[in-house]
Write a protein that holds these residues in place. Sequence first.
Motif, PDB file in Angstrom:
ATOM      1  N   ARG A 117       9.118   8.482  -9.763  1.00  0.00           N
ATOM      2  CA  ARG A 117       8.283   7.771 -10.731  1.00  0.00           C
ATOM      3  C   ARG A 117       8.074   6.373 -10.156  1.00  0.00           C
ATOM      4  O   ARG A 117       9.034   5.697  -9.809  1.00  0.00           O
ATOM      5  CB  ARG A 117       8.947   7.681 -12.096  1.00  0.00           C
ATOM      6  CG  ARG A 117       8.131   6.820 -13.077  1.00  0.00           C
ATOM      7  CD  ARG A 117       8.666   6.886 -14.469  1.00  0.00           C
ATOM      8  NE  ARG A 117       8.221   8.158 -15.032  1.00  0.00           N
ATOM      9  CZ  ARG A 117       8.783   8.737 -16.096  1.00  0.00           C
ATOM     10  NH1 ARG A 117       9.790   8.166 -16.705  1.00  0.00           N
ATOM     11  NH2 ARG A 117       8.319   9.877 -16.555  1.00  0.00           N
ATOM     12  N   TYR A 118       6.820   5.978 -10.050  1.00  0.00           N
ATOM     13  CA  TYR A 118       6.521   4.676  -9.467  1.00  0.00           C
ATOM     14  C   TYR A 118       5.172   4.180  -9.956  1.00  0.00           C
ATOM     15  O   TYR A 118       4.423   4.901 -10.607  1.00  0.00           O
ATOM     16  CB  TYR A 118       6.552   4.730  -7.935  1.00  0.00           C
ATOM     17  CG  TYR A 118       5.630   5.743  -7.312  1.00  0.00           C
ATOM     18  CD1 TYR A 118       4.340   5.394  -6.917  1.00  0.00           C
ATOM     19  CD2 TYR A 118       6.040   7.056  -7.097  1.00  0.00           C
ATOM     20  CE1 TYR A 118       3.492   6.322  -6.334  1.00  0.00           C
ATOM     21  CE2 TYR A 118       5.204   7.989  -6.520  1.00  0.00           C
ATOM     22  CZ  TYR A 118       3.936   7.619  -6.132  1.00  0.00           C
ATOM     23  OH  TYR A 118       3.092   8.540  -5.553  1.00  0.00           O
ATOM     24  N   ALA A 119       4.896   2.937  -9.628  1.00  0.00           N
ATOM     25  CA  ALA A 119       3.607   2.337  -9.953  1.00  0.00           C
ATOM     26  C   ALA A 119       3.103   1.604  -8.719  1.00  0.00           C
ATOM     27  O   ALA A 119       3.899   1.106  -7.911  1.00  0.00           O
ATOM     28  CB  ALA A 119       3.727   1.370 -11.129  1.00  0.00           C
ATOM     29  N   ASP A 120       1.816   1.577  -8.571  1.00  0.00           N
ATOM     30  CA  ASP A 120       1.170   0.846  -7.485  1.00  0.00           C
ATOM     31  C   ASP A 120       0.099  -0.045  -8.087  1.00  0.00           C
ATOM     32  O   ASP A 120      -0.540   0.325  -9.080  1.00  0.00           O
ATOM     33  CB  ASP A 120       0.488   1.803  -6.494  1.00  0.00           C
ATOM     34  CG  ASP A 120       1.470   2.694  -5.765  1.00  0.00           C
ATOM     35  OD1 ASP A 120       2.341   2.148  -5.062  1.00  0.00           O
ATOM     36  OD2 ASP A 120       1.362   3.926  -5.884  1.00  0.00           O
ATOM     37  N   ILE A 121      -0.092  -1.192  -7.479  1.00  0.00           N
ATOM     38  CA  ILE A 121      -1.233  -2.029  -7.815  1.00  0.00           C
ATOM     39  C   ILE A 121      -2.187  -1.937  -6.638  1.00  0.00           C
ATOM     40  O   ILE A 121      -1.800  -2.184  -5.483  1.00  0.00           O
ATOM     41  CB  ILE A 121      -0.808  -3.482  -8.080  1.00  0.00           C
ATOM     42  CG1 ILE A 121       0.141  -3.533  -9.283  1.00  0.00           C
ATOM     43  CG2 ILE A 121      -2.051  -4.357  -8.304  1.00  0.00           C
ATOM     44  CD1 ILE A 121       0.714  -4.895  -9.572  1.00  0.00           C
ATOM     45  N   LEU A 122      -3.409  -1.534  -6.940  1.00  0.00           N
ATOM     46  CA  LEU A 122      -4.430  -1.385  -5.910  1.00  0.00           C
ATOM     47  C   LEU A 122      -5.568  -2.355  -6.150  1.00  0.00           C
ATOM     48  O   LEU A 122      -5.865  -2.709  -7.300  1.00  0.00           O
ATOM     49  CB  LEU A 122      -4.990   0.045  -5.904  1.00  0.00           C
ATOM     50  CG  LEU A 122      -4.051   1.096  -5.318  1.00  0.00           C
ATOM     51  CD1 LEU A 122      -3.119   1.634  -6.369  1.00  0.00           C
ATOM     52  CD2 LEU A 122      -4.847   2.216  -4.694  1.00  0.00           C
ATOM     53  N   VAL A 123      -6.183  -2.765  -5.063  1.00  0.00           N
ATOM     54  CA  VAL A 123      -7.374  -3.613  -5.123  1.00  0.00           C
ATOM     55  C   VAL A 123      -8.463  -2.935  -4.298  1.00  0.00           C
ATOM     56  O   VAL A 123      -8.185  -2.249  -3.320  1.00  0.00           O
ATOM     57  CB  VAL A 123      -7.096  -5.043  -4.592  1.00  0.00           C
ATOM     58  CG1 VAL A 123      -6.096  -5.755  -5.479  1.00  0.00           C
ATOM     59  CG2 VAL A 123      -6.627  -5.032  -3.152  1.00  0.00           C
ATOM     60  N   ARG A 124      -9.687  -3.139  -4.737  1.00  0.00           N
ATOM     61  CA  ARG A 124     -10.827  -2.596  -3.985  1.00  0.00           C
ATOM     62  C   ARG A 124     -11.513  -3.771  -3.311  1.00  0.00           C
ATOM     63  O   ARG A 124     -11.922  -4.723  -3.970  1.00  0.00           O
ATOM     64  CB  ARG A 124     -11.785  -1.842  -4.902  1.00  0.00           C
ATOM     65  CG  ARG A 124     -12.894  -1.196  -4.133  1.00  0.00           C
ATOM     66  CD  ARG A 124     -13.657  -0.133  -4.874  1.00  0.00           C
ATOM     67  NE  ARG A 124     -13.910  -0.434  -6.260  1.00  0.00           N
ATOM     68  CZ  ARG A 124     -14.387   0.454  -7.122  1.00  0.00           C
ATOM     69  NH1 ARG A 124     -14.649   1.682  -6.729  1.00  0.00           N
ATOM     70  NH2 ARG A 124     -14.598   0.112  -8.371  1.00  0.00           N
TER      71      ARG A 124
END
Length: 144
Positions: A117-124
């Motif tokens: 279980r994890y979270a990522d922060i992504l940017v475009r």
Amino acid sequence: MPILPDTGFTPSAEDRAGLDAWFAEYDAASARRDIERMADMAVFPLNLVSDDSAGHGRTAQWDRARFVETMSQVMGGEGDGEMSFESTRVPVFLSPSMAVVFTDSTMTAGGEKHQLRYADILVRREGTWAFQTMIQSGWGDNLA
């Protein structure tokens, strides 16, 4: 009292499809243990948030070399046997170019299943998604 700008954003089907395609490519690179390709899909310095074996919250920033070194140790190299991922993702789009993605995943490697279980922060940027922050328990001892 200042009035804050309206920051609500509802992604289009195209927005969601683009993010899903990015994760499909990243999961495929992970399954191949193609660490260099995984690094190509990140923004450095990469932020990491985790906890250590003593239960303390830890943070760090990794450059590309540190990411490749650590992920190579953790995942092994290409040809180290079959690996697969089955993931359920819940993206929260903050804008057309920012998303926080929560993932429940089953990784199968060497016949063993591991729940993640994890979270990522992504940017475009320039039309391409990239992850900039990884948040997952258990990495803290690697965050020197």
